[in-house]
Design a protein around this motif. Structure first.
Motif, PDB file in Angstrom:
ATOM      1  N   ILE A 114       0.837  -1.199   0.000  1.00 13.66           N
ATOM      2  CA  ILE A 114       0.000   0.000   0.000  1.00 13.66           C
ATOM      3  C   ILE A 114       0.873   1.251   0.000  1.00 13.66           C
ATOM      4  O   ILE A 114       0.599   2.231  -0.708  1.00 13.66           O
ATOM      5  CB  ILE A 114      -0.945  -0.007   1.221  1.00 13.66           C
ATOM      6  CG1 ILE A 114      -2.061  -1.038   1.020  1.00 13.66           C
ATOM      7  CG2 ILE A 114      -1.551   1.384   1.454  1.00 13.66           C
ATOM      8  CD1 ILE A 114      -2.936  -1.237   2.238  1.00 13.66           C
ATOM      9  N   GLY A 115       1.956   1.220   0.785  1.00 13.15           N
ATOM     10  CA  GLY A 115       2.888   2.341   0.807  1.00 13.15           C
ATOM     11  C   GLY A 115       3.505   2.581  -0.564  1.00 13.15           C
ATOM     12  O   GLY A 115       3.615   3.727  -1.024  1.00 13.15           O
ATOM     13  N   SER A 116       3.907   1.512  -1.244  1.00 17.26           N
ATOM     14  CA  SER A 116       4.485   1.634  -2.584  1.00 17.26           C
ATOM     15  C   SER A 116       3.469   2.218  -3.554  1.00 17.26           C
ATOM     16  O   SER A 116       3.797   3.066  -4.399  1.00 17.26           O
ATOM     17  CB  SER A 116       4.955   0.266  -3.090  1.00 17.26           C
ATOM     18  OG  SER A 116       5.989  -0.242  -2.274  1.00 17.26           O
ATOM     19  N   LEU A 117       2.213   1.784  -3.435  1.00 18.30           N
ATOM     20  CA  LEU A 117       1.164   2.258  -4.334  1.00 18.30           C
ATOM     21  C   LEU A 117       0.868   3.729  -4.107  1.00 18.30           C
ATOM     22  O   LEU A 117       0.804   4.518  -5.075  1.00 18.30           O
ATOM     23  CB  LEU A 117      -0.109   1.427  -4.128  1.00 18.30           C
ATOM     24  CG  LEU A 117      -1.329   1.818  -4.968  1.00 18.30           C
ATOM     25  CD1 LEU A 117      -1.050   1.597  -6.456  1.00 18.30           C
ATOM     26  CD2 LEU A 117      -2.557   1.019  -4.543  1.00 18.30           C
ATOM     27  N   LEU A 118       0.707   4.138  -2.850  1.00 13.65           N
ATOM     28  CA  LEU A 118       0.369   5.527  -2.546  1.00 13.65           C
ATOM     29  C   LEU A 118       1.534   6.470  -2.826  1.00 13.65           C
ATOM     30  O   LEU A 118       1.323   7.646  -3.139  1.00 13.65           O
ATOM     31  CB  LEU A 118      -0.079   5.651  -1.095  1.00 13.65           C
ATOM     32  CG  LEU A 118      -1.387   4.922  -0.732  1.00 13.65           C
ATOM     33  CD1 LEU A 118      -1.733   5.131   0.740  1.00 13.65           C
ATOM     34  CD2 LEU A 118      -2.538   5.419  -1.608  1.00 13.65           C
ATOM     35  N   GLN A 119       2.754   5.959  -2.710  1.00 13.54           N
ATOM     36  CA  GLN A 119       3.932   6.779  -3.003  1.00 13.54           C
ATOM     37  C   GLN A 119       4.352   6.677  -4.464  1.00 13.54           C
ATOM     38  O   GLN A 119       5.341   7.271  -4.870  1.00 13.54           O
ATOM     39  CB  GLN A 119       5.091   6.361  -2.092  1.00 13.54           C
ATOM     40  CG  GLN A 119       4.834   6.611  -0.617  1.00 13.54           C
ATOM     41  CD  GLN A 119       5.942   6.048   0.259  1.00 13.54           C
ATOM     42  OE1 GLN A 119       7.043   5.753  -0.206  1.00 13.54           O
ATOM     43  NE2 GLN A 119       5.655   5.880   1.545  1.00 13.54           N
ATOM     44  N   ARG A 120       3.608   5.871  -5.229  1.00  8.50           N
ATOM     45  CA  ARG A 120       3.870   5.683  -6.659  1.00  8.50           C
ATOM     46  C   ARG A 120       5.290   5.187  -6.913  1.00  8.50           C
ATOM     47  O   ARG A 120       6.009   5.678  -7.785  1.00  8.50           O
ATOM     48  CB  ARG A 120       3.609   6.986  -7.427  1.00  8.50           C
ATOM     49  CG  ARG A 120       2.158   7.448  -7.341  1.00  8.50           C
ATOM     50  CD  ARG A 120       1.917   8.726  -8.115  1.00  8.50           C
ATOM     51  NE  ARG A 120       0.529   9.151  -7.985  1.00  8.50           N
ATOM     52  CZ  ARG A 120       0.019  10.248  -8.570  1.00  8.50           C
ATOM     53  NH1 ARG A 120       0.814  11.033  -9.292  1.00  8.50           N
ATOM     54  NH2 ARG A 120      -1.253  10.554  -8.387  1.00  8.50           N
ATOM     55  N   LYS A 121       5.664   4.175  -6.124  1.00  9.04           N
ATOM     56  CA  LYS A 121       6.969   3.541  -6.277  1.00  9.04           C
ATOM     57  C   LYS A 121       6.765   2.061  -6.536  1.00  9.04           C
ATOM     58  O   LYS A 121       5.842   1.446  -6.011  1.00  9.04           O
ATOM     59  CB  LYS A 121       7.832   3.727  -5.026  1.00  9.04           C
ATOM     60  CG  LYS A 121       8.175   5.156  -4.684  1.00  9.04           C
ATOM     61  CD  LYS A 121       9.232   5.218  -3.588  1.00  9.04           C
ATOM     62  CE  LYS A 121       8.807   4.451  -2.350  1.00  9.04           C
ATOM     63  NZ  LYS A 121       9.790   4.558  -1.248  1.00  9.04           N
TER      64      LYS A 121
END
Length: 313
Positions: A114-121
């Motif tokens: 989720i962190g990767s998705l929201l940070q677009r990484k």
């Protein structure tokens, strides 16, 4: 950190994961007498009272926040705390405790994604590897080893509810990193318990089949013990032990202990006389392997690099 402090932290985290793992079969047992929403109301009420007493004992004042900050803290708590417990305990009424613990074991991985998705990484290779392996272990259990159920998306409704609850908790965990910058964790958790109590009470008010007061008056002493265990040890005690362990070992090392939750859930379920199949045990082993292997490889690589650096000097 000296060895005794490190050993103490390990023991605290093992006790914490035992409490969390035991909540699944204990909750499953309690659902034989009370509705899932009644159980959650008990959990939040007990936890809120205990946290309030703890905060007063530690002289922790409630923080002074803006209206926007209060709205954000309460909104995130409703999604995470309310969503998790609504999905978890309504799901447990329709599935095995071991299945529920296995699904919840995906939480640290889901939080990372989720962190990767929201940070677009893009997620790192280790996270992708863990995702593939862990999902294969979970799907093996949820489909009972039948591929045709996977192709037809035929999953137990209880498993689906717990999976949605796990996603709510993972989103809450990620968003909490921002909230913790301006709100201490104990008051924030108290707000979470009160927010969860409010939203579940509202849902209960519109549910004709749920009667918390009548159910509470009719429960046996054994189930009352279940409810007290979930509220005191599984919620407040587990949280305080987790915070203490994280402070001593760090978040990255502490997160590894989350892998013991399905193990303790299976052991407690067995002690309660609930069924634990060999397929569920295999799924637990696969999930733990998927979570640990990337970290083991990373540790070995770091160790090799240190040895290489030492040999060149």
């Amino acid at each position: 950190m000296n060895r005794s402090a490190s050993t103490n932290a390990v023991l605290l985290l093992l006790l914490c994961t035992f409490f969390w793992g035991a909540c699944f079969p204990v909750g499953k047992h309690a659902l034989g007498e009370v509705h899932a929403l009644t159980l959650v109301i008990w959990r939040f009420a007990i936890a809120a009272v205990c946290l309030f007493i703890y905060a007063k004992w530690k002289n922790m004042p409630m923080p002074s926040l803006t209206a926007k900050q209060w709205a954000w803290a309460i909104g995130v708590s409703i999604i995470g705390v309310g969503g998790l417990n609504l999905g978890l305990f309504t799901g447990l009424a329709q599935t095995d405790a071991s299945n529920g613990a296995l699904i919840m074991a995906l939480s640290p991985l889901a939080t990372s994604l989720i962190g990767s998705l929201l940070q677009r990484k893009l997620p790192v290779r280790g996270a992708v590897f863990s995702l593939v392996v862990c999902l294969s272990g979970v799907l093996l259990v949820l489909t009972n080893g039948e591929l045709k159920r996977l192709l037809g998306f035929e999953f137990n409704h209880g498993d689906q509810m717990i999976f949605l609850g796990m996603l709510c908790w993972s989103l809450y965990t990620y968003l909490t990193q921002g909230v913790s910058r301006w709100m201490p964790m104990i008051p924030y958790t108290l707000v979470g318990m009160l927010s969860g109590l409010g939203v579940i009470s509202l849902v209960t008010a519109f549910s004709a089949e749920v009667h918390p007061l009548q159910e509470s008056l009719a429960i046996s002493g054994y189930v009352l013990g279940d409810l007290l265990f979930i509220g005191v040890f599984g919620t407040v005690g587990g949280y305080l032990l987790w915070i203490s362990g994280v402070k001593q070992l760090g978040a990255a090392n502490a997160s590894l202990f989350f892998n013991f939750v399905p193990v303790f859930a299976a052991l407690t379920a067995f002690a309660y006389g609930q069924t634990v199949t060999s397929l569920q045990l295999l799924g637990v082993a696969i999930v733990i392997a998927g979570l640990l292997l990337p970290r083991v490889v990373k540790w070995q690589q770091q160790r090799f690099n240190r040895q290489e650096a030492a040999s060149t000097n």
